[in-house]
Design an enzyme around this catalytic site. Structure first.
Site, PDB file in Angstrom:
ATOM      1  N   HIS A  46      24.775  -2.248  40.583  1.00  8.52           N
ATOM      2  CA  HIS A  46      25.282  -2.064  39.223  1.00  8.52           C
ATOM      3  C   HIS A  46      24.298  -1.300  38.333  1.00  8.52           C
ATOM      4  O   HIS A  46      23.082  -1.474  38.416  1.00  8.52           O
ATOM      5  CB  HIS A  46      25.595  -3.420  38.588  1.00  8.52           C
ATOM      6  CG  HIS A  46      24.405  -4.339  38.512  1.00  8.52           C
ATOM      7  ND1 HIS A  46      23.517  -4.343  37.475  1.00  8.52           N
ATOM      8  CD2 HIS A  46      23.968  -5.281  39.375  1.00  8.52           C
ATOM      9  CE1 HIS A  46      22.582  -5.250  37.663  1.00  8.52           C
ATOM     10  NE2 HIS A  46      22.824  -5.837  38.827  1.00  8.52           N
ATOM     11  N   ASP A  47      24.866  -0.430  37.504  1.00  4.10           N
ATOM     12  CA  ASP A  47      24.128   0.291  36.458  1.00  4.10           C
ATOM     13  C   ASP A  47      23.110   1.295  36.981  1.00  4.10           C
ATOM     14  O   ASP A  47      22.283   1.789  36.214  1.00  4.10           O
ATOM     15  CB  ASP A  47      23.440  -0.697  35.497  1.00  4.10           C
ATOM     16  CG  ASP A  47      24.405  -1.707  34.909  1.00  4.10           C
ATOM     17  OD1 ASP A  47      25.335  -1.274  34.210  1.00  4.10           O
ATOM     18  OD2 ASP A  47      24.249  -2.916  35.166  1.00  4.10           O
TER      19      ASP A  47
ATOM     20  N   GLY B 229      19.814  -3.021  40.993  1.00  7.21           N
ATOM     21  CA  GLY B 229      20.425  -2.725  39.709  1.00  7.21           C
ATOM     22  C   GLY B 229      19.522  -1.967  38.761  1.00  7.21           C
ATOM     23  O   GLY B 229      18.301  -2.117  38.763  1.00  7.21           O
TER      24      GLY B 229
END
Length: 265
Positions: free
Chosen positions: A126-127, A144
Protein backbone atom coordinates in the site's frame (compact mmCIF):
# COMPACT_ATOMS: atom_id res chain seq x y z
CA UNK A 1 -20.38 -2.57 -17.07
CA UNK A 2 -18.75 -1.19 -20.22
CA UNK A 3 -16.96 -3.62 -22.52
CA UNK A 4 -15.59 -2.21 -25.76
CA UNK A 5 -16.83 -4.21 -28.76
CA UNK A 6 -13.24 -4.90 -29.83
CA UNK A 7 -12.34 -6.44 -26.45
CA UNK A 8 -12.24 -10.21 -25.98
CA UNK A 9 -13.70 -11.72 -22.81
CA UNK A 10 -13.56 -15.47 -22.17
CA UNK A 11 -16.97 -16.94 -21.30
CA UNK A 12 -15.70 -18.18 -17.92
CA UNK A 13 -14.47 -14.72 -16.82
CA UNK A 14 -16.55 -12.65 -14.41
CA UNK A 15 -16.83 -8.94 -15.24
CA UNK A 16 -18.79 -7.20 -12.50
CA UNK A 17 -21.22 -4.36 -13.16
CA UNK A 18 -19.37 -1.04 -13.23
CA UNK A 19 -16.10 -2.32 -14.70
CA UNK A 20 -14.70 -0.73 -17.86
CA UNK A 21 -12.88 -2.86 -20.44
CA UNK A 22 -11.08 -0.86 -23.14
CA UNK A 23 -10.57 -1.46 -26.86
CA UNK A 24 -8.54 -4.51 -27.82
CA UNK A 25 -8.28 -5.73 -24.22
CA UNK A 26 -8.25 -9.47 -23.57
CA UNK A 27 -9.69 -11.04 -20.42
CA UNK A 28 -8.75 -14.70 -20.16
CA UNK A 29 -10.47 -17.69 -18.56
CA UNK A 30 -11.50 -17.67 -14.91
CA UNK A 31 -10.52 -14.03 -14.32
CA UNK A 32 -12.54 -11.83 -11.95
CA UNK A 33 -12.72 -8.10 -12.70
CA UNK A 34 -14.26 -5.96 -9.94
CA UNK A 35 -16.85 -3.20 -10.31
CA UNK A 36 -14.42 -0.27 -9.92
CA UNK A 37 -11.75 -1.58 -12.28
CA UNK A 38 -10.74 0.22 -15.47
CA UNK A 39 -8.80 -1.82 -18.02
CA UNK A 40 -7.25 0.34 -20.75
CA UNK A 41 -6.64 -0.49 -24.40
CA UNK A 42 -4.76 -3.66 -25.34
CA UNK A 43 -4.35 -4.92 -21.78
CA UNK A 44 -3.88 -8.70 -21.72
CA UNK A 45 -5.09 -10.42 -18.53
CA UNK A 46 -4.15 -14.04 -19.16
CA UNK A 47 -6.14 -16.34 -16.82
CA UNK A 48 -7.06 -16.91 -13.14
CA UNK A 49 -6.31 -13.26 -12.31
CA UNK A 50 -8.27 -11.25 -9.73
CA UNK A 51 -8.41 -7.48 -10.22
CA UNK A 52 -10.32 -5.83 -7.38
CA UNK A 53 -10.81 -2.43 -5.74
CA UNK A 54 -10.58 0.98 -7.37
CA UNK A 55 -7.90 -0.04 -9.85
CA UNK A 56 -6.76 1.41 -13.17
CA UNK A 57 -4.57 -0.69 -15.49
CA UNK A 58 -2.67 1.18 -18.20
CA UNK A 59 -2.59 0.39 -21.90
CA UNK A 60 -0.61 -2.61 -23.12
CA UNK A 61 0.00 -4.10 -19.67
CA UNK A 62 0.13 -7.90 -19.46
CA UNK A 63 -0.91 -9.73 -16.27
CA UNK A 64 -0.03 -13.40 -15.95
CA UNK A 65 -1.99 -16.17 -14.15
CA UNK A 66 -2.77 -16.09 -10.44
CA UNK A 67 -1.84 -12.46 -9.84
CA UNK A 68 -3.94 -10.56 -7.28
CA UNK A 69 -4.21 -6.89 -8.18
CA UNK A 70 -6.00 -4.13 -6.24
CA UNK A 71 -6.98 -6.03 -3.12
CA UNK A 72 -7.13 -4.22 0.24
CA UNK A 73 -3.88 -3.27 2.04
CA UNK A 74 -2.16 -5.58 4.49
CA UNK A 75 -2.41 -2.87 7.14
CA UNK A 76 -4.27 -3.30 10.41
CA UNK A 77 -5.25 0.40 10.37
CA UNK A 78 -7.19 -0.08 7.14
CA UNK A 79 -10.92 0.15 7.86
CA UNK A 80 -12.45 -0.24 4.43
CA UNK A 81 -11.82 3.26 3.10
CA UNK A 82 -12.08 3.77 -0.66
CA UNK A 83 -8.49 3.93 -1.86
CA UNK A 84 -6.85 3.38 -5.22
CA UNK A 85 -4.23 1.51 -7.27
CA UNK A 86 -2.97 3.07 -10.50
CA UNK A 87 -0.84 0.95 -12.82
CA UNK A 88 0.79 2.56 -15.85
CA UNK A 89 1.30 1.37 -19.40
CA UNK A 90 3.16 -1.64 -20.81
CA UNK A 91 3.94 -3.31 -17.51
CA UNK A 92 4.58 -7.05 -17.29
CA UNK A 93 3.11 -8.45 -14.11
CA UNK A 94 4.06 -12.09 -13.72
CA UNK A 95 2.52 -15.03 -11.87
CA UNK A 96 1.42 -14.66 -8.22
CA UNK A 97 2.31 -10.95 -8.02
CA UNK A 98 0.30 -8.96 -5.47
CA UNK A 99 -0.31 -5.20 -5.64
CA UNK A 100 -2.51 -3.48 -3.06
CA UNK A 101 -4.48 -0.24 -2.99
CA UNK A 102 -3.41 2.63 -0.74
CA UNK A 103 -4.48 3.76 2.71
CA UNK A 104 -5.97 7.05 3.82
CA UNK A 105 -3.00 7.60 6.15
CA UNK A 106 -0.56 7.14 3.24
CA UNK A 107 -2.28 9.40 0.73
CA UNK A 108 -4.89 6.95 -0.50
CA UNK A 109 -3.10 5.72 -3.59
CA UNK A 110 -0.56 3.15 -4.73
CA UNK A 111 1.10 4.13 -8.01
CA UNK A 112 3.06 1.99 -10.47
CA UNK A 113 4.72 3.72 -13.46
CA UNK A 114 5.25 2.54 -17.03
CA UNK A 115 7.29 -0.27 -18.60
CA UNK A 116 8.00 -2.18 -15.39
CA UNK A 117 8.72 -5.88 -14.95
CA UNK A 118 7.34 -7.46 -11.78
CA UNK A 119 8.54 -11.04 -11.64
CA UNK A 120 6.81 -14.04 -10.09
CA UNK A 121 5.67 -13.73 -6.51
CA UNK A 122 6.79 -10.17 -5.79
CA UNK A 123 4.68 -7.82 -3.66
CA UNK A 124 3.95 -4.09 -4.01
CA UNK A 125 2.36 -2.84 -0.78
CA UNK A 126 0.00 0.00 0.00
CA UNK A 127 0.95 3.61 -0.79
CA UNK A 128 4.12 2.71 -2.70
CA UNK A 129 5.12 4.95 -5.58
CA UNK A 130 7.01 2.96 -8.19
CA UNK A 131 8.70 4.75 -11.11
CA UNK A 132 9.17 3.82 -14.75
CA UNK A 133 11.23 0.88 -16.03
CA UNK A 134 11.52 -0.66 -12.57
CA UNK A 135 12.35 -4.36 -12.28
CA UNK A 136 11.38 -6.26 -9.13
CA UNK A 137 12.75 -9.79 -9.26
CA UNK A 138 11.08 -12.98 -8.01
CA UNK A 139 9.74 -13.12 -4.45
CA UNK A 140 10.89 -9.64 -3.44
CA UNK A 141 8.67 -7.50 -1.22
CA UNK A 142 8.31 -3.71 -1.30
CA UNK A 143 6.73 -2.63 1.99
CA UNK A 144 4.25 0.18 2.49
CA UNK A 145 4.95 3.82 1.64
CA UNK A 146 8.18 3.11 -0.26
CA UNK A 147 9.31 5.33 -3.13
CA UNK A 148 11.16 3.53 -5.89
CA UNK A 149 12.47 5.89 -8.59
CA UNK A 150 12.92 5.22 -12.31
CA UNK A 151 15.29 2.51 -13.59
CA UNK A 152 15.72 0.72 -10.25
CA UNK A 153 16.36 -3.04 -10.08
CA UNK A 154 15.47 -4.95 -6.92
CA UNK A 155 17.15 -8.37 -6.83
CA UNK A 156 15.38 -11.60 -6.00
CA UNK A 157 14.28 -12.52 -2.46
CA UNK A 158 14.98 -8.99 -1.21
CA UNK A 159 12.95 -6.95 1.26
CA UNK A 160 12.53 -3.17 1.21
CA UNK A 161 11.52 -1.74 4.60
CA UNK A 162 8.51 0.54 4.83
CA UNK A 163 9.06 4.25 4.07
CA UNK A 164 12.39 3.59 2.32
CA UNK A 165 13.28 5.62 -0.77
CA UNK A 166 15.45 4.17 -3.52
CA UNK A 167 16.96 6.71 -5.90
CA UNK A 168 17.01 6.58 -9.66
CA UNK A 169 19.17 3.95 -11.32
CA UNK A 170 20.07 2.11 -8.12
CA UNK A 171 20.41 -1.67 -7.98
CA UNK A 172 19.67 -3.89 -4.99
CA UNK A 173 21.49 -7.22 -4.93
CA UNK A 174 19.62 -10.46 -4.31
CA UNK A 175 18.86 -11.56 -0.75
CA UNK A 176 19.21 -8.02 0.61
CA UNK A 177 17.27 -6.43 3.46
CA UNK A 178 17.17 -2.68 2.82
CA UNK A 179 16.24 -0.64 5.89
CA UNK A 180 17.44 2.84 4.89
CA UNK A 181 17.34 5.11 1.83
CA UNK A 182 19.53 4.29 -1.16
CA UNK A 183 21.15 7.14 -3.10
CA UNK A 184 20.62 7.38 -6.88
CA UNK A 185 22.87 5.07 -8.92
CA UNK A 186 23.94 3.18 -5.80
CA UNK A 187 24.84 -0.51 -5.64
CA UNK A 188 23.46 -2.12 -2.49
CA UNK A 189 23.95 -5.69 -1.34
CA UNK A 190 24.24 -7.90 1.71
CA UNK A 191 21.85 -9.56 4.17
CA UNK A 192 21.76 -6.28 6.11
CA UNK A 193 22.32 -4.25 3.00
CA UNK A 194 25.19 -1.79 2.69
CA UNK A 195 26.01 0.75 0.01
CA UNK A 196 28.81 -0.94 -1.89
CA UNK A 197 29.57 1.47 -4.72
CA UNK A 198 27.86 2.54 -7.94
CA UNK A 199 25.63 0.66 -10.33
CA UNK A 200 28.31 0.93 -13.00
CA UNK A 201 26.71 -1.60 -15.32
CA UNK A 202 23.45 0.30 -15.31
CA UNK A 203 25.15 3.64 -15.85
CA UNK A 204 27.10 2.32 -18.83
CA UNK A 205 24.03 0.65 -20.34
CA UNK A 206 22.20 3.97 -20.23
CA UNK A 207 25.08 5.70 -21.97
CA UNK A 208 26.05 7.99 -19.08
CA UNK A 209 29.17 9.93 -19.95
CA UNK A 210 32.47 8.81 -18.44
CA UNK A 211 32.91 12.25 -16.85
CA UNK A 212 29.60 11.89 -14.99
CA UNK A 213 30.51 8.39 -13.82
CA UNK A 214 33.82 9.70 -12.50
CA UNK A 215 32.01 12.58 -10.80
CA UNK A 216 29.68 10.10 -9.10
CA UNK A 217 32.71 8.07 -7.93
CA UNK A 218 34.23 11.20 -6.39
CA UNK A 219 30.87 12.10 -4.84
CA UNK A 220 30.62 8.73 -3.09
CA UNK A 221 34.17 9.08 -1.78
CA UNK A 222 33.37 12.59 -0.49
CA UNK A 223 30.21 11.35 1.22
CA UNK A 224 32.25 8.63 2.89
CA UNK A 225 35.34 10.54 4.02
CA UNK A 226 34.71 14.28 3.89
CA UNK A 227 34.46 16.67 6.82
CA UNK A 228 31.19 17.29 8.65
CA UNK A 229 28.03 15.19 8.79
CA UNK A 230 26.72 13.13 5.89
CA UNK A 231 24.12 15.80 5.12
CA UNK A 232 26.68 18.61 5.31
CA UNK A 233 28.97 16.77 2.92
CA UNK A 234 26.09 16.28 0.50
CA UNK A 235 25.18 19.97 0.55
CA UNK A 236 28.79 20.90 -0.09
CA UNK A 237 28.81 18.55 -3.08
CA UNK A 238 25.77 20.33 -4.48
CA UNK A 239 27.57 23.66 -4.33
CA UNK A 240 30.72 22.36 -5.99
CA UNK A 241 29.65 19.88 -8.68
CA UNK A 242 28.98 20.53 -12.35
CA UNK A 243 27.47 17.08 -12.96
CA UNK A 244 23.69 16.79 -13.27
CA UNK A 245 23.92 13.21 -12.03
CA UNK A 246 25.66 14.30 -8.83
CA UNK A 247 23.08 17.07 -8.41
CA UNK A 248 20.34 14.42 -8.60
CA UNK A 249 22.11 12.52 -5.85
CA UNK A 250 22.39 15.65 -3.70
CA UNK A 251 18.72 16.57 -4.22
CA UNK A 252 17.73 13.07 -3.18
CA UNK A 253 19.86 13.19 -0.01
CA UNK A 254 18.59 16.62 1.01
CA UNK A 255 14.94 15.75 0.27
CA UNK A 256 12.32 14.81 2.82
CA UNK A 257 12.63 11.31 4.26
CA UNK A 258 11.48 9.23 7.20
CA UNK A 259 14.64 7.10 7.12
CA UNK A 260 18.38 7.61 7.36
CA UNK A 261 20.74 6.64 4.53
CA UNK A 262 22.84 3.66 3.63
CA UNK A 263 26.30 5.19 3.55
CA UNK A 264 29.44 4.05 1.72
CA UNK A 265 31.44 1.38 3.55
Amino acid sequence: MSVDPTATVHPSAVIEDGATIGPGARIGPFCVIGPEVTVAADVDIRSHVVVAGWTDIGAGTVIFPFASIGEVPQDLKFAGERTRLRIGARNRIREHVTMNTGTVQGGGETVVGDDGLFMAGCHIAHDCHIGDRVIVVNQSAIAGHCQIADDVIVGGLSGIHQWVRIGRGAIIGALSMVTNDVVPYGLVQGPRAELDGLNLVGLKRRGVARADIQALRVALLTLKQGEGTFLERARRLGDETESDHVRQMVEFITGASDRSFLVPK
